[in-house]
Design an enzyme around this catalytic site. Structure first.
Site, PDB file in Angstrom:
ATOM      1  N   ASP A 149       0.819  -1.218   0.000  1.00  0.00           N
ATOM      2  CA  ASP A 149       0.000   0.000   0.000  1.00  0.00           C
ATOM      3  C   ASP A 149       0.853   1.269   0.000  1.00  0.00           C
ATOM      4  O   ASP A 149       0.655   2.169   0.823  1.00  0.00           O
ATOM      5  CB  ASP A 149      -0.954   0.014   1.198  1.00  0.00           C
ATOM      6  CG  ASP A 149      -2.039  -1.039   1.100  1.00  0.00           C
ATOM      7  OD1 ASP A 149      -1.963  -1.879   0.191  1.00  0.00           O
ATOM      8  OD2 ASP A 149      -2.955  -1.024   1.931  1.00  0.00           O
ATOM      9  N   ASP A 176      -0.675  -4.616  -3.671  1.00  0.00           N
ATOM     10  CA  ASP A 176      -1.655  -3.525  -3.787  1.00  0.00           C
ATOM     11  C   ASP A 176      -1.004  -2.158  -3.630  1.00  0.00           C
ATOM     12  O   ASP A 176      -1.569  -1.254  -2.998  1.00  0.00           O
ATOM     13  CB  ASP A 176      -2.757  -3.678  -2.725  1.00  0.00           C
ATOM     14  CG  ASP A 176      -3.441  -5.032  -2.780  1.00  0.00           C
ATOM     15  OD1 ASP A 176      -3.429  -5.672  -3.832  1.00  0.00           O
ATOM     16  OD2 ASP A 176      -4.009  -5.439  -1.735  1.00  0.00           O
TER      17      ASP A 176
END
Length: 326
Positions: A149, A176
């Site tokens: 992230d 991600d």
């Protein structure tokens, strides 16, 4: 140090504003921290020049019109750094090194890093380097460094998606590491997967078919560490995730399917997500074996995702030279 406002305006491609503030570790009349300079700006924002150095601090920008620029020769010369992980600070949104919710935010010629994952004593966790939810944000020549992230390109509310533009940036991470629901355009950027058991470049989160939310990567480069495994272009954080790669050089061993399910055997979001490519090249391009719900765009379809079309011809807020791009 006093830099004429007209000179600074030329650097940002904007109209002249008040004299910029200076941040430097050498002292003098400069502010010693970036946050101190931001807090000293008037309510409408202003320009801040940051001298080369490593600034270990959490930075929050709530005002509109805040422009931060590193004054070194390279983005590597000026580093904004912190090391919070979501598991320790009560959630992903609280872990960001630099968090901006102000509209018309600008970031240029510096690095933003979250080094949480570099401490072997820390348990695995999301750890954001840069969090953006403002509208008309422009990020140029910036290095975003993290692991899980790294970049949150999101929006303040579900009703109005934030518009964000990234140019000549380098973004690294593993799972991600570009995520959120902004309407974000990445122009000539590099996404680099670091060593990990899995790498997922994107986790876009459009959650309704009529939501004006998507990520477009135009003439970007995808790379990965030789120790990166299971490299995927993206997985749908929300059911209508929308990600398009245009003219992307995929110099990474992307899985043949290209895209992966959010939670294998538990979710079926690939059926409703819109994942597409146009003229991908490199070892990671494999149009004949992509996930069956993914799209290979035609020439006319690809034109609908050009910079001008993407922002609905509202491009006056983009840097000079980009406003008239097709």
């Amino acid at each position: 140090m006093s830099i004429p406002a007209a000179v600074l305006a030329g650097c940002f491609g904007l109209q002249a504003r008040a004299e910029p503030l200076l941040v430097s570790q050498s002292g003098g009349k400069a502010y010693r921290s970036v946050q101190e300079a931001i807090d000293a700006l008037p309510a409408p924002g202003g320009d801040i020049l940051i001298a080369p150095g490593i600034y270990r601090e959490k930075i929050k920008v709530f005002k509109p019109g805040v422009h931060l620029r590193g004054t070194g020769k390279r983005p590597n010369d000026t580093i904004l750094l912190y090391g919070d992980g979501a598991i320790k600070v009560g959630g992903t949104s609280h872990s960001a090194t630099l968090e901006s919710s102000g509209d018309d935010f600008r970031l240029d010629n510096l690095s933003v890093q979250n080094d949480y994952s570099q401490n072997p004593d820390n348990p695995p966790s999301q750890a954001v380097a840069l969090s953006l939810v403002g509208d008309r944000n422009v990020i140029t020549r910036v290095r975003l460094l993290g692991a899980q992230d790294t970049l949150f390109a999101g929006s303040k509310s579900k009703g109005q998606m934030s518009r964000q533009y990234f140019q000549d940036c380098y973004i690294e991470g593993h799972v991600d590491f570009v995520f959120g629901n902004a309407r974000a355009y990445f122009d000539h950027c590099e996404l680099h997967g670091i060593a990990n058991h899995a790498v997922v470049y994107t986790a876009q989160s459009k959650d309704a078919p009529d939501q004006d939310s998507a990520y477009v990567f135009d003439h970007c480069i995808l790379t990965a560490d030789p120790r990166a495994h299971e490299v995927a272009l993206g997985r749908p954080w929300r059911p209508y995730a929308t990600v398009i790669f245009l003219f992307t050089k995929m110099d990474a061993p992307v899985i043949a399917e290209g895209w992966s399910e959010w939670d294998r055997d538990k979710t079926e979001r690939l059926k409703t997500a819109f994942y597409a490519e146009y003229k991908s090249t490199g070892i990671g391009s494999n149009p004949g074996r992509r996930e069956p719900y993914a799209h290979q765009l035609t020439d006319s379809e690809a034109g609908g995702w050009s910079l001008r079309a993407f922002f609905g011809n509202d491009t006056a807020w983009l840097p000079a030279g980009n406003q008239d791009m097709k």
